[in-house]
Design a protein around this motif. Sequence first.
Motif, mmCIF file in Angstrom:
data_model
loop_
_atom_site.group_PDB
_atom_site.id
_atom_site.type_symbol
_atom_site.label_atom_id
_atom_site.label_comp_id
_atom_site.label_asym_id
_atom_site.label_seq_id
_atom_site.Cartn_x
_atom_site.Cartn_y
_atom_site.Cartn_z
ATOM 1 N N PRO A 1 -33.305 3.499 37.778
ATOM 2 C CA PRO A 1 -33.819 4.446 38.780
ATOM 3 C C PRO A 1 -35.155 5.058 38.376
ATOM 4 O O PRO A 1 -36.070 5.166 39.186
ATOM 5 C CB PRO A 1 -32.718 5.505 38.858
ATOM 6 N N GLN A 2 -35.262 5.464 37.112
ATOM 7 C CA GLN A 2 -36.523 6.044 36.641
ATOM 8 C C GLN A 2 -36.545 6.056 35.115
ATOM 9 O O GLN A 2 -35.524 6.274 34.465
ATOM 10 C CB GLN A 2 -36.708 7.465 37.173
ATOM 11 N N THR A 3 -37.720 5.803 34.555
ATOM 12 C CA THR A 3 -37.905 5.871 33.113
ATOM 13 C C THR A 3 -39.342 6.280 32.826
ATOM 14 O O THR A 3 -40.193 6.263 33.728
ATOM 15 C CB THR A 3 -37.574 4.517 32.446
ATOM 16 N N LEU A 4 -39.605 6.644 31.579
ATOM 17 C CA LEU A 4 -40.937 7.098 31.176
ATOM 18 C C LEU A 4 -41.545 6.094 30.205
ATOM 19 O O LEU A 4 -40.911 5.712 29.215
ATOM 20 C CB LEU A 4 -40.861 8.474 30.511
ATOM 21 N N VAL A 5 -42.775 5.671 30.494
ATOM 22 C CA VAL A 5 -43.449 4.691 29.642
ATOM 23 C C VAL A 5 -44.922 5.048 29.520
ATOM 24 O O VAL A 5 -45.469 5.806 30.321
ATOM 25 C CB VAL A 5 -43.324 3.260 30.217
ATOM 26 N N ARG A 6 -45.533 4.481 28.489
ATOM 27 C CA ARG A 6 -46.987 4.544 28.359
ATOM 28 C C ARG A 6 -47.521 3.116 28.451
ATOM 29 O O ARG A 6 -47.020 2.214 27.782
ATOM 30 C CB ARG A 6 -47.403 5.166 27.023
ATOM 31 N N VAL A 7 -48.518 2.912 29.287
ATOM 32 C CA VAL A 7 -49.105 1.585 29.466
ATOM 33 C C VAL A 7 -50.025 1.282 28.285
ATOM 34 O O VAL A 7 -50.947 2.045 27.992
ATOM 35 C CB VAL A 7 -49.893 1.507 30.788
ATOM 36 N N ALA B 1 -49.564 7.663 30.586
ATOM 37 C CA ALA B 1 -48.103 7.708 30.646
ATOM 38 C C ALA B 1 -47.661 7.856 32.100
ATOM 39 O O ALA B 1 -48.299 8.571 32.882
ATOM 40 C CB ALA B 1 -47.571 8.865 29.807
ATOM 41 N N TYR B 2 -46.566 7.188 32.452
ATOM 42 C CA TYR B 2 -46.092 7.172 33.836
ATOM 43 C C TYR B 2 -44.578 7.376 33.886
ATOM 44 O O TYR B 2 -43.851 6.986 32.960
ATOM 45 C CB TYR B 2 -46.410 5.833 34.510
ATOM 46 N N ALA B 3 -44.141 7.968 34.997
ATOM 47 C CA ALA B 3 -42.728 7.947 35.368
ATOM 48 C C ALA B 3 -42.580 6.805 36.365
ATOM 49 O O ALA B 3 -43.160 6.835 37.450
ATOM 50 C CB ALA B 3 -42.310 9.269 35.998
ATOM 51 N N VAL B 4 -41.816 5.778 35.994
ATOM 52 C CA VAL B 4 -41.719 4.558 36.796
ATOM 53 C C VAL B 4 -40.328 4.461 37.404
ATOM 54 O O VAL B 4 -39.320 4.610 36.708
ATOM 55 C CB VAL B 4 -42.006 3.305 35.938
ATOM 56 N N ALA B 5 -40.285 4.196 38.702
ATOM 57 C CA ALA B 5 -39.012 4.048 39.408
ATOM 58 C C ALA B 5 -38.943 2.669 40.042
ATOM 59 O O ALA B 5 -39.938 2.167 40.569
ATOM 60 C CB ALA B 5 -38.875 5.122 40.485
ATOM 61 N N GLY B 6 -37.757 2.047 39.973
ATOM 62 C CA GLY B 6 -37.546 0.778 40.662
ATOM 63 C C GLY B 6 -37.695 -0.458 39.806
ATOM 64 O O GLY B 6 -37.968 -1.535 40.332
ATOM 65 N N PHE C 1 -48.574 7.810 21.001
ATOM 66 C CA PHE C 1 -48.572 6.388 20.657
ATOM 67 C C PHE C 1 -49.767 5.753 21.349
ATOM 68 O O PHE C 1 -49.728 5.452 22.533
ATOM 69 C CB PHE C 1 -47.278 5.699 21.102
ATOM 70 N N LEU C 2 -50.853 5.601 20.609
ATOM 71 C CA LEU C 2 -52.076 5.054 21.184
ATOM 72 C C LEU C 2 -52.428 3.748 20.490
ATOM 73 O O LEU C 2 -52.387 3.646 19.266
ATOM 74 C CB LEU C 2 -53.230 6.049 21.039
#
Length: 547
Positions: free
Chosen positions: A167-173, A344-349, A385-386
């Motif tokens: 449903p949703q998670t947090l990631v850094r591209v 960083a993003y909150a990604v859903a789906g 985390f860069l």
Amino acid sequence: MSNVLEELKYRYEREVNHGHRSAIKRILEGDASPSTMVVLCVSAIHSTCDMKIGTHSVSINGSENSNAAKVELTDGWYSIDAFLDALLSKQLFAGKLFIGQKLRIWGAGLCGWVGPVSPLETSKTAGLLVHINGTYRAHWADRLGFCKGVGPPLAFRCIKSNGGPVPQTLVRVTRIYPILYKERLSNGGSIVRSVRMETKMMQLYNHRCSTVVEGIISEFQRGTRDSCINNDNDSEEGAKIFEILESAAEPEVLMAEMTSEQLASFTSYQAKLEAIRQSDLQKSIEMALEGAGLSTREVTPFMRVRVVGLTCKSYEGKIHHKEGLITIWNPTEKQQFELVEGQAYAVAGLMPLNSDSETLYLQARGSTTKWNPLSPLAIEHFEPFLNPRKSVLLSNLGEIPLSSEFDIAALVVYVGEVYTAAHQKKQWVFVTDGSVSELGSEEASNCLLAISFCSPSVDDSFAPVNSNLEGSTVGFVNLIKRAKDQMNQLWVAEATENSDYFFSFDLPHCYHLKNAAASAERWAKISSLTIEKLKEKVLFIIGDCKG
């Protein structure tokens, strides 16, 4: 007994007089999505089910699961069966799910449901599809029903590869790879092409189609083809008038003497005849294109994004930055141009596919996946985390681990001939950057980098790399370092689907190569003799040196 009657009276007042409906009632009546976050309570546990609905198998997470368990969930008013995926079923059999436990469910599906129905009249085959990536323990005091807000996202490291949609998670591209195009072939296979190769393929396809269409139109214009029209009074009279006018020396005079009815019949017949001719022409074109192997191409764009999960600073366990590779099918323009490396993003789906010890592989649809950037204030709560892109010099290439990605700006010394191997067209490109300037030094083996390019062998008209690149300063991104050729003293790299090259260094994705490219160009202007010696070395290696 009086308490039961009072409860029934209260529910009647709420539902009938005030129109209040519980979560399960709204879902079954089609007025709420089953994927909405809801708190339900386990009210019964059924035996293991075979997941058969009528004569059809119900699949969870894309694959049939014959060992799934079924439980009954309630919102305090009504109940509904829920089919658990394999991982949740294991939790149930281990005693970690029990009657009376409240669950916070997010992103569930609905099976066996054909249309709006009352909870009291629903079939036994209807139920929720519940998966572990969207199921969490709820506090015993949490209110049953739909949640007013969005719950906390699932930690990226906790995503199960076979646990259903996230449903949703947090990631850094960390990396955004170039757009690719996947074409499905008539034989059931598929080909992946870069933007550059897809553009060439589309131009060739359009040119071949235009040639076929022009030939068919020319045949129609030269030939005489009878067109049949259903016989009716208007068509019969219109056909007679049409034949008379075709053979008349002065058709304008005859038309001037016609009645309005005759003109209407003639005009109607002429329009019908033209429509039939156009239909015949279109059918002939379609048949000719199909015969020439030029049916409509099935091409789907996609892009890959490498991410790393965010770890909260308050996390007390061992920090392990789990990486993921997300394939976005049919990415939107916003995703193509607004996703930024390092953000960083909150990604859903997202839908996980599989995983290995280091990387979790996921996929998503551009239109259904949401990427919401986190604010700087929110990012402060997570461990940094860069891993920014940087230009690598040939003199420092030994510091890059094998099989790792790297970017480089270099002068193209030589572009090799195309050859076929393992059903692919391959080509070697040899580059240098001047970071090791003296060929006679001990570091002479660092002067050249051989890059292997490949493309599908079915694209006979295209070479992976144009020979015109020779002598140009080019930026290469996302190359994979391979084992060094010790015999010929060459660095070796592979250009994969995710690799690309550029001539301009002002774009955001290759701006980090600008200084290195300028340095390589300055070196090339004063090092023509050195470059010529390097080219001779390459020709000797590939066996084209004469004398």
